[in-house]
Design an enzyme around this catalytic site. Structure first.
Site, PDB file in Angstrom:
ATOM      1  N   GLY A  89      -0.570  -0.699  -2.001  1.00 52.15           N
ATOM      2  CA  GLY A  89      -0.735  -1.614  -3.129  1.00 52.15           C
ATOM      3  C   GLY A  89       0.039  -2.904  -2.931  1.00 52.15           C
ATOM      4  N   GLY A  91      -1.187  -5.561  -1.741  1.00 45.30           N
ATOM      5  CA  GLY A  91      -2.064  -6.725  -1.869  1.00 45.30           C
ATOM      6  C   GLY A  91      -2.694  -7.173  -0.563  1.00 45.30           C
ATOM      7  N   SER A  92      -3.203  -6.206   0.201  1.00 43.18           N
ATOM      8  CA  SER A  92      -3.792  -6.567   1.488  1.00 43.18           C
ATOM      9  C   SER A  92      -5.042  -7.430   1.312  1.00 43.18           C
ATOM     10  CB  SER A  92      -4.115  -5.322   2.307  1.00 43.18           C
ATOM     11  OG  SER A  92      -4.925  -4.448   1.560  1.00 43.18           O
ATOM     12  N   SER A  93      -5.796  -7.212   0.241  1.00 47.27           N
ATOM     13  CA  SER A  93      -7.022  -8.002   0.033  1.00 47.27           C
ATOM     14  C   SER A  93      -6.682  -9.469  -0.178  1.00 47.27           C
ATOM     15  CB  SER A  93      -7.786  -7.504  -1.190  1.00 47.27           C
ATOM     16  OG  SER A  93      -7.940  -6.129  -1.151  1.00 47.27           O
ATOM     17  N   ALA A  94      -5.684  -9.719  -1.027  1.00 48.39           N
ATOM     18  CA  ALA A  94      -5.288 -11.103  -1.290  1.00 48.39           C
ATOM     19  C   ALA A  94      -4.689 -11.739  -0.039  1.00 48.39           C
ATOM     20  CB  ALA A  94      -4.273 -11.147  -2.431  1.00 48.39           C
ATOM     21  N   ALA A  95      -3.868 -10.968   0.685  1.00 54.51           N
ATOM     22  CA  ALA A  95      -3.211 -11.518   1.881  1.00 54.51           C
ATOM     23  C   ALA A  95      -4.247 -11.874   2.947  1.00 54.51           C
ATOM     24  CB  ALA A  95      -2.187 -10.531   2.423  1.00 54.51           C
ATOM     25  N   ASP A 136      -1.551 -12.140  -6.797  1.00 55.39           N
ATOM     26  CA  ASP A 136      -1.383 -11.659  -5.428  1.00 55.39           C
ATOM     27  C   ASP A 136      -1.795 -12.725  -4.410  1.00 55.39           C
ATOM     28  OD1 ASP A 136      -3.978 -11.426  -6.369  1.00 55.39           O
ATOM     29  OD2 ASP A 136      -4.255  -9.343  -5.791  1.00 55.39           O
TER      30      ASP A 136
HETATM   31  O1  PMV Z   1      -2.670  -3.198  -8.654  1.00 55.37           O
HETATM   32  P1  PMV Z   1      -2.095  -4.511  -8.237  1.00 55.37           P
HETATM   33  O2  PMV Z   1      -0.806  -4.363  -7.499  1.00 55.37           O
HETATM   34  O3  PMV Z   1      -3.060  -5.363  -7.526  1.00 55.37           O
HETATM   35  O4  PMV Z   1      -1.676  -5.255  -9.576  1.00 55.37           O
HETATM   36  C1  PMV Z   1      -2.601  -5.515 -10.599  1.00 55.37           C
HETATM   37  C2  PMV Z   1      -1.951  -6.379 -11.644  1.00 55.37           C
HETATM   38  C3  PMV Z   1      -2.814  -6.642 -12.866  1.00 55.37           C
HETATM   39  O5  PMV Z   1      -2.068  -7.508 -13.726  1.00 55.37           O
HETATM   40  C4  PMV Z   1      -3.092  -5.355 -13.616  1.00 55.37           C
HETATM   41  C5  PMV Z   1      -4.137  -7.300 -12.509  1.00 55.37           C
HETATM   42  C6  PMV Z   1      -4.027  -8.749 -12.079  1.00 55.37           C
HETATM   43  O6  PMV Z   1      -4.906  -9.199 -11.341  1.00 55.37           O
HETATM   44  O7  PMV Z   1      -3.095  -9.462 -12.485  1.00 55.37           O
END
Ligand code: PMV
Length: 312
Positions: A89, A91-95, A136
């Protein structure tokens, strides 16, 4: 070939409420994901992502980049490589999206500001996921520790050095989309209650921001504890996360909470100064069934790792 890397992230405070316009605090972590891009000239796009089955984010980043810049796609070979498991979790997709856009800007010699890279990468992520605040993506582009408002309406780098952060993985992969939809359902059923929770979380974030820049980690920890109560009210915590959080607090943490959408992934805690405090809390998290992951906060944002292209 140009290789660019971007960091993963951890949400510090403000998850879920950020989707509805409240601010959040996010930090970039020193586990990176790299993307290599070279022009093939054959008009096709080949993506090689060993260990990652999902290439949709890279594809969306490519299409948004060429749509926004109005350049012609000459054909590309793209290779991705991650220093961290997608299941954490981080954030590999965003990275991967942020790194791909930056690498494309370099290989195509199209100069883009960090804000423009964010806008393109956020559009790409939104195209694939259909939801998300973009916190992210911001962490991957700017790095450091950020005060962030959805869609990049505010992106404020904070001087939050030497964050005493401990991260524990629950062993369960969280499904962000399901959790965000669950909260949306709850908001539909109980609009006033949930709105009140979001507003309260927003206030905590603003207070934590002030405490963070003065290095008052004890106060930030307390605010994290309050934030966790609201997340529990929203129904996104799990027994496993609760056990790890309670264990960290009982072992002397300044505060602890889940990080991200909930339902799994990681919890975070702040430890009092001194290596003793850190190892005691890490031990307690492990005893509660968590896996402690040693990461540093405030990592550098998207950056060039290698550029063999003469023009760069
Ligand atoms: O699950 P993660 O680590 O990608 O976090 C999601 C965070 C949220 O606030 C629930 C969604 C968002 O895009 O901000």
């Amino acid at each position: 070939m140009i290789t660019v890397s971007a960091p993963g992230k951890l949400m510090l405070l403000g998850e879920h409420a950020v989707v509805y316009g409240q601010p959040c605090l996010v930090t970039a972590v020193d586990r990176r994901l790299s993307v290599g891009v070279e022009i093939s000239g054959d008009k096709s796009i080949q993506i090689n992502s060993p260990g990652a089955s999902d290439t949709r984010f890279v594809e969306a980043a490519v299409s948004e980049f060429f749509k926004t810049t109005k350049l012609d796609n000459p054909g590309l070979h793209i290779t991705t490589k991650s220093e961290f498991e997608t299941s954490l979790g981080f954030g590999s997709s965003a990275a991967v999206t942020g790194a791909t856009v930056k690498a494309l800007s370099l290989v195509m010699q199209k100069s883009l500001t960090d804000g423009e890279i964010f806008d393109i990468a956020y559009k790409a992520v939104y195209l694939v996921q259909g939801l998300g605040s973009g916190f992210d993506v911001a962490a991957s582009v700017w790095g450091g520790t950020l005060y962030f408002v959805t869609g990049g309406k505010a992106v404020e780098p904070l001087a939050a050095d030497n964050m005493p952060l401990i991260v524990g993985y629950s062993g369960v992969k969280a499904d962000t989309t399901t959790m965000v939809k669950m909260v949306a359902e709850k908001k539909k059923k109980f609009p006033e209650k949930v709105d009140r929770i979001f507003q309260a979380i927003g206030k905590l974030v603003n207070q934590a921001k002030e405490a963070m820049v003065t290095g008052d980690w004890g106060r930030v920890g307390k605010l994290m504890d309050f934030n966790q109560e609201y997340l529990r009210d929203l129904g996104v915590s799990t027994q496993k996360l609760e056990d790890m959080i309670s264990a960290a607090r009982a072992a002397g943490a300044w505060g602890a909470k889940l990080s991200g959408a909930g339902g799994g992934d990681c919890m975070i805690a702040l430890y009092p100064q001194g290596i003793q405090g850190k190892s005691t809390i890490a031990g307690a998290i492990q005893e509660a069934g968590g896996q402690v992951i040693d990461v540093g906060a405030g990592a550098e944002g998207v950056k060039i790792e290698q550029a063999d292209n003469k023009s760069v």
